[in-house]
Every structure is written in C-alpha cells, then in structure tokens.
Design a protein around this motif. Structure first.
Motif, PDB file in Angstrom:
ATOM      1  N   PHE A  41      -9.405  -0.392  35.195  1.00 16.36           N
ATOM      2  CA  PHE A  41      -8.473   0.705  35.182  1.00 16.36           C
ATOM      3  C   PHE A  41      -7.563   0.266  33.726  1.00 16.36           C
ATOM      4  O   PHE A  41      -7.452  -0.552  33.399  1.00 16.36           O
ATOM      5  CB  PHE A  41      -7.733   0.847  36.352  1.00 16.36           C
ATOM      6  CG  PHE A  41      -8.448   1.026  37.639  1.00 16.36           C
ATOM      7  CD1 PHE A  41      -8.338  -0.017  38.399  1.00 16.36           C
ATOM      8  CD2 PHE A  41      -9.078   2.078  37.782  1.00 16.36           C
ATOM      9  CE1 PHE A  41      -9.152  -0.001  39.649  1.00 16.36           C
ATOM     10  CE2 PHE A  41      -9.878   2.402  38.994  1.00 16.36           C
ATOM     11  CZ  PHE A  41      -9.799   1.292  39.865  1.00 16.36           C
ATOM     12  N   TYR A  52      -4.643  -0.558  33.231  1.00  7.62           N
ATOM     13  CA  TYR A  52      -3.426  -1.274  33.685  1.00  7.62           C
ATOM     14  C   TYR A  52      -3.004  -2.030  32.672  1.00  7.62           C
ATOM     15  O   TYR A  52      -3.808  -2.436  31.533  1.00  7.62           O
ATOM     16  CB  TYR A  52      -3.757  -1.683  35.050  1.00  7.62           C
ATOM     17  CG  TYR A  52      -4.176  -1.054  36.230  1.00  7.62           C
ATOM     18  CD1 TYR A  52      -3.252   0.015  36.732  1.00  7.62           C
ATOM     19  CD2 TYR A  52      -5.529  -1.220  36.603  1.00  7.62           C
ATOM     20  CE1 TYR A  52      -3.792   0.892  37.643  1.00  7.62           C
ATOM     21  CE2 TYR A  52      -5.912  -0.140  37.860  1.00  7.62           C
ATOM     22  CZ  TYR A  52      -5.104   0.665  38.166  1.00  7.62           C
ATOM     23  OH  TYR A  52      -5.541   1.481  39.153  1.00  7.62           O
ATOM     24  N   THR A 107      -0.800   5.760  49.592  1.00  6.89           N
ATOM     25  CA  THR A 107      -0.073   6.363  48.431  1.00  6.89           C
ATOM     26  C   THR A 107       1.145   5.681  48.391  1.00  6.89           C
ATOM     27  O   THR A 107       1.621   5.656  47.182  1.00  6.89           O
ATOM     28  CB  THR A 107      -0.183   7.771  48.386  1.00  6.89           C
ATOM     29  OG1 THR A 107       0.432   8.168  49.585  1.00  6.89           O
ATOM     30  CG2 THR A 107      -1.649   8.094  48.193  1.00  6.89           C
ATOM     31  N   THR A 139      -0.902   2.618  39.963  1.00  8.34           N
ATOM     32  CA  THR A 139      -1.910   3.185  39.121  1.00  8.34           C
ATOM     33  C   THR A 139      -3.089   3.571  40.148  1.00  8.34           C
ATOM     34  O   THR A 139      -3.646   4.762  40.357  1.00  8.34           O
ATOM     35  CB  THR A 139      -2.259   2.530  37.906  1.00  8.34           C
ATOM     36  OG1 THR A 139      -1.202   2.190  37.322  1.00  8.34           O
ATOM     37  CG2 THR A 139      -3.147   3.471  37.017  1.00  8.34           C
ATOM     38  N   SER A 184      -2.135   6.074  42.936  1.00  3.55           N
ATOM     39  CA  SER A 184      -1.987   7.854  42.408  1.00  3.55           C
ATOM     40  C   SER A 184      -3.344   8.234  42.007  1.00  3.55           C
ATOM     41  O   SER A 184      -3.863   9.248  42.189  1.00  3.55           O
ATOM     42  CB  SER A 184      -0.805   7.790  41.639  1.00  3.55           C
ATOM     43  OG  SER A 184      -1.141   6.791  40.455  1.00  3.55           O
ATOM     44  N   ARG A 185      -4.163   7.581  41.211  1.00  2.00           N
ATOM     45  CA  ARG A 185      -5.429   7.738  40.705  1.00  2.00           C
ATOM     46  C   ARG A 185      -6.318   8.042  41.906  1.00  2.00           C
ATOM     47  O   ARG A 185      -7.201   9.068  41.962  1.00  2.00           O
ATOM     48  CB  ARG A 185      -5.906   6.816  39.768  1.00  2.00           C
ATOM     49  CG  ARG A 185      -5.328   7.084  38.451  1.00  2.00           C
ATOM     50  CD  ARG A 185      -5.940   6.219  37.266  1.00  2.00           C
ATOM     51  NE  ARG A 185      -7.224   6.712  37.107  1.00  2.00           N
ATOM     52  CZ  ARG A 185      -8.430   6.340  36.944  1.00  2.00           C
ATOM     53  NH1 ARG A 185      -8.444   4.917  36.678  1.00  2.00           N
ATOM     54  NH2 ARG A 185      -9.465   6.851  36.750  1.00  2.00           N
ATOM     55  N   ARG A 199      -5.770  11.433  43.306  1.00  2.00           N
ATOM     56  CA  ARG A 199      -6.092  12.460  42.610  1.00  2.00           C
ATOM     57  C   ARG A 199      -7.316  12.576  41.971  1.00  2.00           C
ATOM     58  O   ARG A 199      -8.018  13.758  41.792  1.00  2.00           O
ATOM     59  CB  ARG A 199      -5.272  12.416  41.303  1.00  2.00           C
ATOM     60  CG  ARG A 199      -3.672  12.597  41.578  1.00  2.00           C
ATOM     61  CD  ARG A 199      -2.740  12.611  40.542  1.00  2.00           C
ATOM     62  NE  ARG A 199      -3.059  13.144  39.234  1.00  2.00           N
ATOM     63  CZ  ARG A 199      -2.612  12.802  38.024  1.00  2.00           C
ATOM     64  NH1 ARG A 199      -1.935  11.802  37.942  1.00  2.00           N
ATOM     65  NH2 ARG A 199      -2.970  13.399  36.873  1.00  2.00           N
ATOM     66  N   GLU A 200      -8.314  11.693  41.556  1.00  2.68           N
ATOM     67  CA  GLU A 200      -9.585  11.718  41.193  1.00  2.68           C
ATOM     68  C   GLU A 200     -10.277  10.514  41.821  1.00  2.68           C
ATOM     69  O   GLU A 200     -10.751   9.597  40.980  1.00  2.68           O
ATOM     70  CB  GLU A 200      -9.605  11.480  39.532  1.00  2.68           C
ATOM     71  CG  GLU A 200      -8.390  10.665  39.167  1.00  2.68           C
ATOM     72  CD  GLU A 200      -8.676  10.321  37.419  1.00  2.68           C
ATOM     73  OE1 GLU A 200      -9.517  11.107  36.958  1.00  2.68           O
ATOM     74  OE2 GLU A 200      -8.180   9.371  37.006  1.00  2.68           O
ATOM     75  N   VAL A 236     -12.534   7.351  40.127  1.00  2.00           N
ATOM     76  CA  VAL A 236     -12.169   5.802  40.388  1.00  2.00           C
ATOM     77  C   VAL A 236     -13.344   5.031  41.027  1.00  2.00           C
ATOM     78  O   VAL A 236     -13.554   3.893  40.673  1.00  2.00           O
ATOM     79  CB  VAL A 236     -10.680   5.933  41.385  1.00  2.00           C
ATOM     80  CG1 VAL A 236     -10.587   4.531  42.073  1.00  2.00           C
ATOM     81  CG2 VAL A 236      -9.545   6.203  40.784  1.00  2.00           C
TER      82      VAL A 236
END
Ligand code: FE
Length: 205
Positions: A5, A7, A111, A132, A135-136, A139-140, A144
């Motif tokens: 990721f 990060y 979350t 990160t 949240s990711r 959402r996706e 991920v």
C-alpha cells in the motif's frame, strides 16, 4: 507487506514506537503496571489465538451441519467444542462467522479502529489497524485484496464486514479441493489467520 500500500515506509516501526510511548505513559500515570501488557499478550498468544479459529473452521469443513450452526449462532456452536474457557469473553463478545462460497468472498475489517475476534484470530496485525487499510478496504476491497495477492474473480461478490464492539466477524474460508482425505487435525494446518480474515484463501499444502 510494506510495499503493498502507499503508506509511510516506516509504518510498522512508527506504529511500534507509538505503542511503546502509550504504554510508558499509562504506566507512569498508574493506569496499568509494567506487567499488564505482558499478561494480556501471553493470554492471547498461548490460550486465545488462531489455533482456536483453525479448530472451529476444520470442524466446519468436516461437518456441514456444524457449519450451518456456526453461521446461524456462532457463540452457541463454538461452545459445543472443547476449547479453552473464555471464548465468548474478552474481545470475543458477540462473534459471528460468515462463510465463503463459490459466489461470495468475505472480508473482515474495522473501519473505526481495530475490533477483531481475538479468541479465534489472536492479536490483530499492525496493518489491520492502519487508517489507510481500513478506509481502502471498505471502498475498494477488490483492489486491496489484489495487493494481498488474492485475485477474486469478477463473478464473485465481495462482502466487507465491519467489526465493532457489538459484532466481531470472522470468515469460514472454503475448504480447498484435494483435501478430502485429510483429518481435522491436518486440515487445521491449512487455516491461517489471513484465511479467516478474508485476505487469503486456504490452499491444499
Ligand atoms: Fe474497532
């Protein structure tokens, strides 16, 4: 894990430093003693952990009726097994299992912070708590999971379960093909925390 990721490069060290600072402050303020953290860690490394989750999933793989009961009423089904006392206690309140199938893949996250079913999965890995990731993944999730090396086919729906203090989710992965001859104990070896979080699938060794 670090380059999966976007990060900060030192996020594991950063996270560890923050934990050490918090622990030192809590000890200084008299909220905990220098033994408190070690006692908790020891409990969740030796009595409560993914070895319990592996037993539950191996039983579900071997006994479809148990799997149905596990999904319908997780604490009640877990209580049928000969597991250490406290499975429904600290960090294990209100656990619920969701089963992967040919058309659905489940992923657990928190979350809000890091809620996690400790008695079946052990201590949450540092990346599970990373804002990160949290949240990711909501959402996706497909993107991920791909970064985890898990390409979920487009035809398979991904369900993301948000753990909280009210419900702590874990995944019953699919039993891999070619394991029909294995005993429950041999099956346990194929069941990792990652497969019960939904960031990996179980594989025949
Ligand atoms: Fe949380």
């Amino acid at each position: 894990m670090d380059d999966r990721f976007k990060y900060r490069d030192d996020r594991e060290a950063y996270s560890a430093a923050r934990v050490r600072a918090l622990e030192a402050l809590l000890i200084k303020k008299g909220v905990i003693t220098d033994k408190s953290v070690d006692t908790v860690l020891d409990f969740f490394e030796t009595r409560m952990g993914p070895f319990n989750g592996a037993k539950i999933v191996a039983k579900a793989w071997s006994d479809p009726a148990f799997k149905d009961r596990l999904v319908a009423d997780t604490p009640k089904a877990i209580a049928e097994l000969n597991l250490p006392e406290g499975m429904a206690g600290a960090e294990g309140e209100h656990m619920r299992a969701v089963a992967n199938g040919p058309h659905v893949h489940n992923l657990i996250i928190c979350t809000l912070c890091s809620c996690y079913p400790w008695p079946v999965l052990g201590l949450p890995p540092y990346w599970y708590k990373d804002p990160t990731f949290r949240s990711r993944a909501a959402r996706e999730p497909r993107a991920v999971l791909k970064e985890f090396g898990l390409a979920v086919p487009d035809a398979v729906e991904i369900k993301v379960w948000d753990s909280s203090a009210q419900i702590r989710w874990f995944v019953v992965p699919e039993r891999p093909a070619g394991t029909e001859h294995l005993s429950e104990m041999e099956l346990e070896a194929l069941i990792t925390p990652e497969t019960m979080m939904g960031v990996a699938v179980a594989k025949a060794s």
